[in-house]
Design an enzyme around this catalytic site. Structure first.
Site, PDB file in Angstrom:
ATOM      1  N   PHE A 174       0.871  -1.362   0.055  1.00 35.09           N
ATOM      2  CA  PHE A 174       0.059   0.078  -0.044  1.00 35.09           C
ATOM      3  C   PHE A 174       0.887   1.251   0.055  1.00 35.09           C
ATOM      4  CE2 PHE A 174      -1.827   3.614   2.382  1.00 35.09           C
ATOM      5  CZ  PHE A 174      -2.821   3.847   1.906  1.00 35.09           C
TER       6      PHE A 174
ATOM      7  N   ARG B  70      -7.718 -20.820  -9.296  1.00 39.85           N
ATOM      8  CA  ARG B  70      -8.756 -21.433  -9.931  1.00 39.85           C
ATOM      9  C   ARG B  70      -8.806 -21.142 -11.675  1.00 39.85           C
ATOM     10  NH1 ARG B  70     -15.364 -21.549  -9.014  1.00 39.85           N
ATOM     11  NH2 ARG B  70     -15.557 -23.740  -8.724  1.00 39.85           N
TER      12      ARG B  70
ATOM     13  N   LYS C  88     -26.406 -14.301  -6.724  1.00 41.89           N
ATOM     14  CA  LYS C  88     -25.279 -14.609  -5.596  1.00 41.89           C
ATOM     15  C   LYS C  88     -23.906 -14.116  -6.375  1.00 41.89           C
ATOM     16  CE  LYS C  88     -22.888 -18.945  -4.231  1.00 41.89           C
ATOM     17  NZ  LYS C  88     -23.141 -20.482  -3.946  1.00 41.89           N
ATOM     18  N   TRP C  89     -23.462 -13.286  -5.535  1.00 42.08           N
ATOM     19  CA  TRP C  89     -22.297 -12.569  -5.958  1.00 42.08           C
ATOM     20  C   TRP C  89     -20.748 -13.046  -5.401  1.00 42.08           C
ATOM     21  CZ3 TRP C  89     -22.530  -7.416  -8.357  1.00 42.08           C
ATOM     22  CH2 TRP C  89     -21.183  -6.706  -8.517  1.00 42.08           C
TER      23      TRP C  89
ATOM     24  N   CYS D  53     -20.742 -14.000  -1.487  1.00 43.55           N
ATOM     25  CA  CYS D  53     -19.906 -15.362  -1.368  1.00 43.55           C
ATOM     26  C   CYS D  53     -18.546 -15.030  -1.895  1.00 43.55           C
ATOM     27  CB  CYS D  53     -20.512 -16.118  -2.369  1.00 43.55           C
ATOM     28  SG  CYS D  53     -19.930 -17.767  -2.231  1.00 43.55           S
ATOM     29  N   SER D  54     -17.484 -15.807  -1.218  1.00 44.60           N
ATOM     30  CA  SER D  54     -16.216 -15.648  -1.868  1.00 44.60           C
ATOM     31  C   SER D  54     -15.538 -17.038  -1.718  1.00 44.60           C
ATOM     32  CB  SER D  54     -15.351 -14.751  -1.284  1.00 44.60           C
ATOM     33  OG  SER D  54     -14.109 -14.747  -1.826  1.00 44.60           O
TER      34      SER D  54
ATOM     35  N   GLY E 283     -17.499 -19.619  -0.527  1.00 47.64           N
ATOM     36  CA  GLY E 283     -18.062 -19.740   0.919  1.00 47.64           C
ATOM     37  C   GLY E 283     -17.746 -18.273   1.512  1.00 47.64           C
TER      38      GLY E 283
ATOM     39  N   ASP F 214     -17.861  -9.590   5.712  1.00 50.89           N
ATOM     40  CA  ASP F 214     -17.244  -8.628   6.584  1.00 50.89           C
ATOM     41  C   ASP F 214     -18.444  -7.439   6.474  1.00 50.89           C
ATOM     42  OD1 ASP F 214     -16.745  -6.714   4.251  1.00 50.89           O
ATOM     43  OD2 ASP F 214     -15.407  -8.389   3.675  1.00 50.89           O
TER      44      ASP F 214
ATOM     45  N   ASP G 158     -18.148 -22.885   2.062  1.00 53.76           N
ATOM     46  CA  ASP G 158     -18.523 -24.035   1.073  1.00 53.76           C
ATOM     47  C   ASP G 158     -18.584 -25.223   1.790  1.00 53.76           C
ATOM     48  OD1 ASP G 158     -18.574 -22.626  -1.210  1.00 53.76           O
ATOM     49  OD2 ASP G 158     -16.785 -22.703  -1.960  1.00 53.76           O
TER      50      ASP G 158
ATOM     51  N   GLU H 174     -37.438 -38.830   2.997  1.00 53.28           N
ATOM     52  CA  GLU H 174     -36.719 -37.543   3.372  1.00 53.28           C
ATOM     53  C   GLU H 174     -37.469 -36.371   2.709  1.00 53.28           C
ATOM     54  OE1 GLU H 174     -32.039 -39.151   2.740  1.00 53.28           O
ATOM     55  OE2 GLU H 174     -33.325 -39.401   0.957  1.00 53.28           O
TER      56      GLU H 174
HETATM   57  C1  GLA Z   1     -17.562 -20.912  -4.860  1.00 57.69           C
HETATM   58  C2  GLA Z   1     -18.878 -21.039  -4.186  1.00 57.69           C
HETATM   59  C3  GLA Z   1     -19.779 -22.090  -4.185  1.00 57.69           C
HETATM   60  C4  GLA Z   1     -20.175 -22.153  -5.817  1.00 57.69           C
HETATM   61  C5  GLA Z   1     -19.060 -22.376  -6.796  1.00 57.69           C
HETATM   62  C6  GLA Z   1     -19.179 -22.245  -8.140  1.00 57.69           C
HETATM   63  O1  GLA Z   1     -16.818 -21.933  -4.729  1.00 57.69           O
HETATM   64  O2  GLA Z   1     -18.494 -20.852  -2.936  1.00 57.69           O
HETATM   65  O3  GLA Z   1     -20.966 -22.022  -3.780  1.00 57.69           O
HETATM   66  O4  GLA Z   1     -21.138 -21.040  -6.358  1.00 57.69           O
HETATM   67  O5  GLA Z   1     -17.874 -21.351  -6.395  1.00 57.69           O
HETATM   68  O6  GLA Z   1     -18.152 -22.235  -8.823  1.00 57.69           O
END
Ligand code: GLA
Length: 743
Positions: free
Chosen positions: A279, A442, A475-476, A525-526, A528, A533, A547, A613
């Protein structure tokens, strides 16, 4: 309330239960006096005024050698002027002057809450908060620092942030710019922090402070799975129920750093803010640099109370989404149901069977766009894959709506695959270093969100998708961290700005999208919970917690998350058994108990379930509907963390009027002839009378140990406790709901 005493030169910030006091020191430094329970008093007598040896004195205070910045508690510490402890700021002027000697110039007290440009900050309703701003200046460089304090009286939260202004004639370079210095000059302090890794986020760890410095940080470009930007300082005898503790939570989603130092005198200093790793920031004359906000809490009523303060504050004063305070739909996400192996027919089959079970929202996860048949390609090409979904996205989403379900879509906007049309046409849009092969994560690269043209393109692309398609939920995701920190548009002297500019770009994008589409429910999401934050929670009322969907692993992940973040913010789903991440088999009922303590949903293919179930899932969803207001609005209490001696997790929700209680217990291990499982409930009305409304046992054949209409007083359940029957089986669990009875 904010008061300034002209004679003593003290600022006193009071909330209903806490008080924070500062003083303008003898030669103008802003000194910290006190943060603790609300009381009458002036704490300037606590300042250390004896010669400590090798602690230098300001020029005007040489007499007696007793006054040193090295031993005074301060609000914003700087290097080079006698304080050798942690500094909040590191700077350099054009003529090479390092550090700053910050002295009081002026202050302002005003109603309402300050805001920060381009960054999320807590907001206040009418009459809910007051702001104090204190301006300090360094004569040698022309640097000014404005310290900001937001006082939320009823919420017992004080927010802090800071601005640096260059009032000099030439550029200033900042090498470190932290938001807050919090000095705790006396007392024994321990630190609780939340470390982890992918699929094992926010594991709480409590450590005794060592002499020296301990650091919690992320240099990954995101707040990260590894270290959460949240710490608690507490006394050694503090428990969930009792004792003093002080929380510091950064409202920021990028690189962060918290250093906690125990100095030569045993005093504790915590400095929190943007990390100084990679930084630097150039501030031209007249320019302002703003630092992210820190949410401070103090309580003497233990860690449960501290958690409640954060839970309420984030839901009411940080999260801007209308959904923050609303019921959320029960969702089914296609990821663990189909991964990327699907076509429209398969998705519709899953959606149809989800609807039959009572699911309300169907989310199409990764794999619907570009040539995304696996995770080596396709990111950035946000147009439908017609081979998989012939006729287009709208046709499929309309069919899902026609089933009576809301629709959701997965996006990973911040990324690009090498094998994508986007990368082929704009290779310079990715963060890469000229002349060096980029580091892959990834198999993807990170888009340079510090660039306005990239933000504009992302805005148009995502807004276009949301305008043209009936999408109720997004879902971002963000599935790798930042490396190759080089922007192809910034000049050499500004490359150290990339990671912060990235976060500002991200916030700008989220701000524009959430403003234009207030009815779309966003879930962060990142990989999971890698970006869980308060900054992201300003835009996303819920975040996929991990995840890892194994309910036993989730016990610690969700409990760790609960210290700072509200339960309805934690995305939590029932998935298939054996679990895809751990291979463990658990009862469906137990998976439901854990997932209900969050924003509830499913992550499996209902077509693969037995009739039994499916019936259990219908009942699960009914139970969730019965309890979701209690879970969302109630107080969450940790009752028991899983450990070797007591291998079970227990937690509880109590409604705001204390007339409904839901106790959850999950066994992570069983033994023969076990010791009695005896729990003390919390938060009830001691005089209240409670009767068991329902009791569900999962993965075992246990029954209640007493006649069902036994009425308990709150005092009995809290002080005497409650003994559960013997629970044997594979990961058995219990959910007991008590309701108050009158008469
Ligand atoms: C991440 C997310 C998962 C899913 C995958 C898809 O790992 O946490 O829930 O959405 O990506 O690639």
């Amino acid at each position: 309330m904010i008061q300034f005493d002209r004679i003593k030169k003290t600022f006193t910030l009071t909330t209903e239960k806490t008080m924070y006091q500062m003083q303008i020191g003898p030669v103008g430094h802003l000194l910290h006096l006190y943060y603790g329970p609300v009381t009458e008093g002036c704490f300037d007598y606590l300042q250390l005024t004896r010669d400590c040896g090798f602690s230098p004195n300001p020029y005007d205070l040489q007499e007696g050698r007793g006054w040193s910045l090295d031993t005074q508690a301060q609000e914003y510490s700087t290097p080079g002027v006698g304080d050798f402890r942690l500094s909040t700021l590191e700077s350099e002027s054009a003529d090479g002057i390092q550090g700053a000697d910050l002295r009081y110039v002026s202050h302002q007290i005003r109603p309402g809450k300050y805001q920060l440009a381009g960054m999320p900050a807590a907001f206040a309703g009418e009459g809910e908060a007051e702001t104090l701003s204190v301006l300090l200046a360094d004569a040698a460089t022309g640097m000014q620092v404005e310290l900001l304090y937001g006082v939320f009286s009823q919420r017992n939260v004080i927010t802090r942030a800071a601005r640096i202004l260059n009032r000099g004639a030439s550029a200033l370079r900042l090498n470190k710019a932290a938001s807050v210095c919090l000095d705790l000059p006396f007392g024994d302090w321990q630190m609780i922090h939340f470390h982890g890794r992918h699929t094992m986020e926010r594991q709480p760890e409590r450590v005794t402070l060592m002499n020296g410095i301990q650091t919690i940080s992320s240099a990954r470009g995101a707040s990260s799975h590894q270290h959460n930007p949240f710490v608690i300082l507490c006394q050694p005898d503090t428990t969930d129920r009792f004792g003093q503790c002080c929380g510091m939570m950064l409202v920021y989603s990028g690189n962060h750093r918290t250093d906690v130092e125990m100095d030569q005198a045993g005093a504790v200093r915590a400095v929190m803010g943007i990390s100084d790793t990679n930084f630097s920031w150039t501030l031209e004359p007249g320019e302002v640099f703003e630092m992210p906000e820190v949410l401070l809490t103090f309580t003497q009523e233990g860690l449960d109370d501290l958690s409640h303060l954060y839970h309420r504050f984030i839901q009411h004063n940080v999260c801007r989404s209308r959904y923050a305070l609303e019921r959320r739909p029960v969702l089914l996400n296609s990821w663990e149901a189909a991964y990327m192996d699907f076509d429209a027919e398969k998705l519709l089959r899953i959606a149809r069977s989800a609807k039959e079970l009572g699911v309300e929202l169907f989310v199409i996860d990764d794999g619907w766009f570009g040539n995304r048949d696996d995770d080596f390609r396709g990111l950035g090409d946000w147009f439908v894959n017609e081979k998989k979904l012939p006729g287009g996205l709208k046709v499929l989403l309309d069919s899902i709506h026609a089933l009576g379900l809301k629709t959701g879509l997965w996006l990973e906007p911040e990324m690009v695959s090498e094998d994508s049309d986007l990368y082929r046409s704009h290779p310079d849009w990715a963060l890469t270093v000229p002349g060096r092969k980029p580091t892959m994560g990834r198999s993807q690269l990170v888009l340079d969100l510090s660039r306005e043209d990239v933000i504009q393109w992302l805005y148009e692309t995502i807004a276009g998708l949301l305008r043209e398609n009936p999408i109720d939920y997004v879902k971002w995701d963000m599935n790798r961290h930042l490396t190759d920190l080089y922007s192809h548009t910034l000049p050499a002297c500004r490359q150290g700005e990339v990671t912060h500019r990235y976060v500002l770009g991200l916030y700008d994008l989220l701000e524009r999208l959430t403003r234009e589409f207030p009815d779309v429910l966003f879930e962060g999401c990142s990989g999971g919970g890698g970006r869980f934050d308060a900054g992201m929670l300003a835009y996303h009322p819920q975040i996929w917690c991990s995840d890892n969907t194994d309910p036993i692993a989730r016990l610690t992940i969700q409990e760790g998350t609960s210290y700072g973040y509200p339960v309805p913010a934690m995305g939590s789903h029932v998935s298939a058994s054996p679990n895809h991440q751990t291979g463990r088999s658990t009862p469906l009922g137990t998976r439901g108990v854990v997932a209900m303590s969050g924003t509830f949903g499913y992550e499996l293919d209902p077509g693969l379930l037995s009739q039994e179930e499916k019936d259990e899932i219908r009942r699960q969803i009914d139970r969730y509907h019965d309890w979701q207001d209690l879970i969302r609005e109630g107080d969450y209490y940790r009752i028991q963390s899983v450990d070797k001696a007591r291998p079970y997790g227990a937690w509880e929700f109590v409604s705001p009027d204390r007339d409904e209680v839901l106790l959850n217990v999950v066994l992570a291990d069983v033994s023969s002839n076990p010791r009695p499982l005896h729990l003390h409930l919390k938060g009830l009305d001691p005089q209240g009378r409670y009767r068991i409304e329902s009791a569900g046992f999962y993965g075992c054949n246990a029954r209640l140990p007493h006649v069902p209409d036994r009425i308990f007083t709150g005092g009995e359940l809290m002080y005497g406790g409650y003994t559960l029957p013997i629970l044997l089986g594979n990961y058995p669990s219990v959910q007991i709901c008590w309701k108050s009875v009158t008469g």
